[in-house]
Scaffold this motif. Structure first.
Motif, PDB file in Angstrom:
ATOM      1  N   VAL A  49       0.848  -1.198   0.000  1.00  0.00           N
ATOM      2  CA  VAL A  49       0.000   0.000   0.000  1.00  0.00           C
ATOM      3  C   VAL A  49       0.882   1.246   0.000  1.00  0.00           C
ATOM      4  N   ALA A  50       1.906   1.247   0.834  1.00  0.00           N
ATOM      5  CA  ALA A  50       2.809   2.404   0.909  1.00  0.00           C
ATOM      6  C   ALA A  50       3.451   2.666  -0.448  1.00  0.00           C
ATOM      7  N   LEU A  53       0.839   4.131  -2.961  1.00  0.00           N
ATOM      8  CA  LEU A  53       0.518   5.540  -2.683  1.00  0.00           C
ATOM      9  C   LEU A  53       1.655   6.462  -3.129  1.00  0.00           C
ATOM     10  N   THR A  54       2.872   6.061  -2.803  1.00  0.00           N
ATOM     11  CA  THR A  54       4.012   6.912  -3.137  1.00  0.00           C
ATOM     12  C   THR A  54       4.199   7.001  -4.652  1.00  0.00           C
ATOM     13  N   GLU A  55       4.015   5.877  -5.327  1.00  0.00           N
ATOM     14  CA  GLU A  55       4.177   5.880  -6.783  1.00  0.00           C
ATOM     15  C   GLU A  55       3.063   6.707  -7.447  1.00  0.00           C
ATOM     16  N   GLU A  57       1.642   9.293  -6.103  1.00  0.00           N
ATOM     17  CA  GLU A  57       2.036  10.688  -5.869  1.00  0.00           C
ATOM     18  C   GLU A  57       3.037  11.150  -6.915  1.00  0.00           C
ATOM     19  N   GLU A  58       4.040  10.288  -7.187  1.00  0.00           N
ATOM     20  CA  GLU A  58       5.093  10.677  -8.125  1.00  0.00           C
ATOM     21  C   GLU A  58       4.547  10.820  -9.529  1.00  0.00           C
ATOM     22  N   LEU A  63      -0.386  14.992  -3.695  1.00  0.00           N
ATOM     23  CA  LEU A  63       0.081  14.707  -2.341  1.00  0.00           C
ATOM     24  C   LEU A  63      -1.053  13.987  -1.614  1.00  0.00           C
ATOM     25  N   ILE A  64      -0.782  12.779  -1.150  1.00  0.00           N
ATOM     26  CA  ILE A  64      -1.805  11.995  -0.459  1.00  0.00           C
ATOM     27  C   ILE A  64      -1.550  12.088   1.044  1.00  0.00           C
TER      28      ILE A  64
END
Lengths: 90, 223
Positions: A49-50, A53-55, A57-58, A63-64
Motif C-alpha cells: 500500500v505504501a 501511494l508513493t508511486e 504521488e510521483e 500529495l496523499i
C-alpha cells in the motif's frame, strides 16, 4: 506532462498497480471499477500500500495525506481512481 | 567475484567486483534500507553489463547494510559515505573513480575524489523519510523498526535535509529517470520501478540500457 483527465488518471492508476504489485498486463487490464482491491488482492499488503501511494504521488504529481487513506479509498479500483482524480496536482 | 574492503576503523565489509583490472572504476551505491533488497539483483545485472562494456565496477555492502555485521542503529550518513569511499579506493589509487547511485544511494557519493556521478531515479532524503514514515504507519508489526530496519533518530534527522550531489557541488553529474517519472532528468528510459516491488525483481534489458549509458558517459568524461 502530468496526466490530468480522468481516463489518463485511470490508465496511470492501473499502471501503478501493475508495476508496484508485479501483476501481469492481462490481470491489470481486466480491472473494472468494481474490482475489489484491499483485502481481495493478495499482492496488496500493508507494505505494498505504501509503495502504491508513493508511486501514485510521483506519477500524478499529487500529495496523499496518510489520514485520508482508509478502507473506502482502497476498496475497489473505481474508488482509488476517484480518489486520485479528486486530488489536484501540486 | 566476491571481494572485500577495509575501513579505517578496522572494519571489513564484503563487495562484489566485476570487470577488467585496468581503467575507470565504478562504485555502485544501492538505495538504503528495504529498497536495497529489491534492486540488488538489478544492480548486479548493471555491473555485469558494465563488465561486458569493459568497465570495472564494485558493489559494496555498506556498514549497517546488506550482510554487514555492524548494527544499523550505530550507522549514519558518514559511515555509509565512508563505505563508498573505501570500496572505491580498494582497487587502487591510480584509476579514475565514478559513482553510480540508485535511488537514495545517490545521497552517499559525497567524496570529492570522484571524477563524476551518475544517478538513476534519485530520491532525496525528505522523500525517503516520508516513505519510511508511511511504511511504518501501514505496518502491522508493533516494534520500533521500520520494515525490520532499526534506523536511528539521528540518521532520520540527517536524511531529511540530504539531497543528491549536483554539478554546482563540483564535477559532472548525469541524472537518468524512468519515463514515468516527471522530475527533471538528463535522459529518460523505459522500465518499471523495481524498488517499489514487494518481491525483488530484475530487468536485464533495462540494466543493459543503463550500463551502455554509463559506459558512454564515462568515455565522454575521460575525454
Amino acid at each position: 506532462m502530468l496526466p490530468d483527465d480522468i481516463s489518463e488518471i485511470e490508465t496511470t492508476v492501473r499502471a501503478v498497480l501493475r508495476d508496484v504489485l508485479g501483476l501481469s498486463a492481462a490481470r491489470a487490464d481486466a480491472f473494472r471499477s468494481d474490482t475489489a482491491l484491499f483485502g481481495a488482492l493478495p499482492e496488496l499488503d500493508s507494505m505494498a500500500v505504501a509503495g502504491v501511494l508513493t508511486e501514485l504521488e510521483e506519477r500524478l504529481g499529487i500529495l496523499i495525506e496518510d489520514d485520508e487513506v482508509d478502507g473506502e479509498m482502497l476498496e475497489n479500483f473505481g474508488s482509488l481512481v476517484r480518489y486520485a482524480a479528486s486530488k489536484q496536482p501540486q | 567475484m566476491i571481494d572485500h574492503y577495509d575501513l579505517p576503523g578496522g572494519g571489513r565489509e564484503a563487495m562484489l567486483r566485476f570487470g577488467p583490472e585496468t581503467g575507470p572504476v565504478v562504485v555502485v551505491a544501492l538505495p538504503l534500507f528495504e529498497e536495497a533488497n529489491r534492486v540488488r539483483a538489478f544492480a548486479v545485472s548493471i555491473c555485469r553489463a558494465l563488465a561486458a562494456c569493459g568497465v570495472t565496477s564494485v558493489l559494496p555492502d555498506l556498514p549497517g547494510q546488506g550482510e554487514s555485521l555492524v548494527p544499523l542503529a550505530e550507522c549514519g550518513l558518514e559511515q555509509f559515505s565512508e563505505g563508498i569511499e573505501f570500496a572505491a579506493r580498494a582497487l587502487g589509487h591510480d584509476r579514475s573513480l565514478y559513482a553510480v547511485g540508485i535511488r537514495s544511494g545517490t545521497l552517499l557519493d559525497r567524496l570529492t575524489i570522484l571524477n563524476g556521478r551518475w544517478h538513476f531515479a534519485p530520491q532525496d532524503g525528505a522523500d525517503l523519510v516520508r516513505d519510511l514514515t508511511r511504511v511504518k504507519q501501514f505496518a502491522t508489526a508493533a516494534d520500533d523498526t521500520i520494515a525490520g530496519n532499526a534506523i536511528s533518530t539521528a540518521l532520520l534527522d540527517d536524511l531529511i535535509d540530504c539531497v543528491a550531489w549536483t554539478e554546482a557541488d563540483g564535477g559532472p553529474v548525469r541524472t537518468v529517470r524512468l519515463n514515468t517519472d516527471a522530475k527533471p532528468a538528463d535522459h529518460r528510459v523505459p522500465g518499471m520501478p523495481l524498488w517499489r516491488r514487494a518481491e525483488p525483481g530484475n530487468d536485464p534489458e533495462l540494466a543493459k540500457i543503463l550500463a551502455d549509458d554509463i559506459a558512454d558517459w564515462i568515455a565522454a568524461c575521460e575525454g
